[in-house]
Design an enzyme around this catalytic site. Structure first.
Site, PDB file in Angstrom:
ATOM      1  N   ILE A 144      -0.258  -4.898  -2.276  1.00  0.00           N
ATOM      2  CA  ILE A 144      -1.342  -3.959  -2.027  1.00  0.00           C
ATOM      3  C   ILE A 144      -2.094  -4.488  -0.813  1.00  0.00           C
ATOM      4  O   ILE A 144      -2.074  -5.681  -0.527  1.00  0.00           O
ATOM      5  CB  ILE A 144      -2.271  -3.777  -3.248  1.00  0.00           C
ATOM      6  CG1 ILE A 144      -2.845  -5.111  -3.734  1.00  0.00           C
ATOM      7  CG2 ILE A 144      -1.547  -3.087  -4.384  1.00  0.00           C
ATOM      8  CD1 ILE A 144      -3.801  -4.957  -4.919  1.00  0.00           C
ATOM      9  N   ASP A 145      -2.728  -3.590  -0.085  1.00  0.00           N
ATOM     10  CA  ASP A 145      -3.377  -3.969   1.168  1.00  0.00           C
ATOM     11  C   ASP A 145      -4.440  -5.041   0.961  1.00  0.00           C
ATOM     12  O   ASP A 145      -5.038  -5.154  -0.122  1.00  0.00           O
ATOM     13  CB  ASP A 145      -4.035  -2.745   1.810  1.00  0.00           C
ATOM     14  CG  ASP A 145      -3.026  -1.679   2.207  1.00  0.00           C
ATOM     15  OD1 ASP A 145      -1.853  -2.019   2.400  1.00  0.00           O
ATOM     16  OD2 ASP A 145      -3.440  -0.502   2.316  1.00  0.00           O
ATOM     17  N   LYS A 146      -4.713  -5.771   2.021  1.00  0.00           N
ATOM     18  CA  LYS A 146      -5.743  -6.815   1.995  1.00  0.00           C
ATOM     19  C   LYS A 146      -7.053  -6.295   1.420  1.00  0.00           C
ATOM     20  O   LYS A 146      -7.659  -6.926   0.551  1.00  0.00           O
ATOM     21  CB  LYS A 146      -5.968  -7.352   3.409  1.00  0.00           C
ATOM     22  CG  LYS A 146      -7.152  -8.303   3.537  1.00  0.00           C
ATOM     23  CD  LYS A 146      -7.408  -8.689   4.986  1.00  0.00           C
ATOM     24  CE  LYS A 146      -8.649  -9.561   5.107  1.00  0.00           C
ATOM     25  NZ  LYS A 146      -8.945  -9.922   6.523  1.00  0.00           N
ATOM     26  N   ARG A 246      -3.651   6.201   1.361  1.00  0.00           N
ATOM     27  CA  ARG A 246      -4.567   6.391   2.489  1.00  0.00           C
ATOM     28  C   ARG A 246      -4.072   7.488   3.423  1.00  0.00           C
ATOM     29  O   ARG A 246      -4.851   8.353   3.866  1.00  0.00           O
ATOM     30  CB  ARG A 246      -4.727   5.063   3.234  1.00  0.00           C
ATOM     31  CG  ARG A 246      -5.316   3.961   2.364  1.00  0.00           C
ATOM     32  CD  ARG A 246      -5.135   2.581   2.959  1.00  0.00           C
ATOM     33  NE  ARG A 246      -5.870   2.419   4.207  1.00  0.00           N
ATOM     34  CZ  ARG A 246      -5.758   1.328   4.968  1.00  0.00           C
ATOM     35  NH1 ARG A 246      -4.966   0.330   4.617  1.00  0.00           N
ATOM     36  NH2 ARG A 246      -6.448   1.252   6.095  1.00  0.00           N
TER      37      ARG A 246
END
Length: 318
Positions: A144-146, A246
């Site tokens: 998962i993104d930062k 997103r």
């Protein structure tokens, strides 16, 4: 062991005659995953009954044939173990589920050489992580993104990694995200089915492309609660592509609040985000469910909204 290499001898079962050699050896050697055997075969580390190396995993096995598998000693990981606190919600000998905070990168990369989830895992697990992802990403099955918070599963053994990866490939893993988006979706529920690939204009971004140019991506969204010129939505992922939620929500006119890449929202939202010092996309991996690849138990986990998204939610509540 010879020169740092383990030599394992195995006899292929007679009823496995004609099987792919990687499949036949995986049945004969349960301590080695099929993916690991494929890599060993391709590197010439498997010697067949005739005395020469077998280099193609699709080679037909000889029933009753004696094979020699030369397993090199594991290379030390390039990443360093770091004593970084982790919020572990489940752990056994095969896997663990971590509730990742926003701001933590999953694995080292350019600009983030350490302080990552992988560095923390190497310390917590004393190096006992699946090797399928290579030395750069030990144990990492998905990311998962930062700046996205929430749940992800990590493999400690190759068998677990292979089983979890198969569930991702079949799209059978339950993954649900909560997001705060600009505007109120109408209709209140729907599906975005749009392929994704790297943007030709900016390689740091993902973009919706024609089906034959990218990977299929499917997001099912549902309105949870309308807010002030915004909404809390849940997004259930049928696929798991980079930046999927997103990009998909932006594509239907509802970018995530705080997203610095795909849409910053309206001026009133930006002013509020500045007041709250909210510096990330409002996205949280809230639910994760899968079948344990070894015990076959159905496992399901939930993560509460972190305090910063709760504060944003409260500020936008009508």
């Amino acid at each position: 062991m010879t020169g740092g290499t383990d030599i394992i001898r195995a006899t292929v079962a007679s009823d496995a005659d004609g099987w792919r050699i990687d499949r036949a050896l995986a049945a004969a050697l349960p301590t080695l995953s099929r993916e690991r055997l494929k890599a060993l075969i391709s590197s010439g580390a498997v010697i067949g009954p005739a005395g020469g190396p077998v280099r193609d995993p699709a080679t037909k096995a000889v029933g009753g044939g004696a094979y020699e598998v030369r397993v090199p000693a594991p290379e030390p990981a390039h990443n360093i173990a770091q004593d970084i606190a982790l919020d572990i919600v489940f752990e056994d000998e095969h896997l663990l589920v971590v509730d990742k905070p926003a701001g933590m990168v999953v694995h080292p990369a350019a600009g983030n050489p350490d302080g990552t989830l992988v560095n923390a895992l190497l310390h917590h697990c004393a190096g006992r992580l699946s090797g399928i992802g290579g030395v750069a990403r030990p144990g990492i099955v998905h990311r998962i993104d930062k700046d996205t918070s929430g749940l992800l599963v990590v493999a400690k053994t190759d068998v677990a990694h292979e089983g979890l990866a198969a569930q991702f490939k079949r799209h059978s893993m339950h993954r649900l995200y909560l997001a705060i988006v600009a505007g109120i979706p109408n209709p209140p529920a729907g599906t975005v089915d749009a392929a994704l690939a790297r943007s030709a204009a900016n390689r740091q971004k993902m973009a919706i492309v024609a089906e034959d140019r990218g990977k299929r991506a499917v997001t099912h969204y549902r309105l949870v609660q309308p807010l002030r010129d915004a909404a809390m939505v849940e997004c259930r992922l049928e696929t798991g592509r980079t930046h999927q939620v997103r990009v998909h929500m932006t594509s239907i006119g509802h970018p995530l609040l705080g997203d610095p890449v795909y849409g910053r929202g309206r001026l009133t939202h930006r002013n509020l985000l500045n007041q709250l010092d909210f510096r990330r996309q409002a996205l949280h991996a809230a639910e994760l469910g899968f079948v344990h690849p070894v015990s076959k138990r159905n496992l399901s986990f939930k993560s509460a909204l972190p305090s910063d998204i709760q504060e944003l939610f409260g500020a936008l509540t009508v």
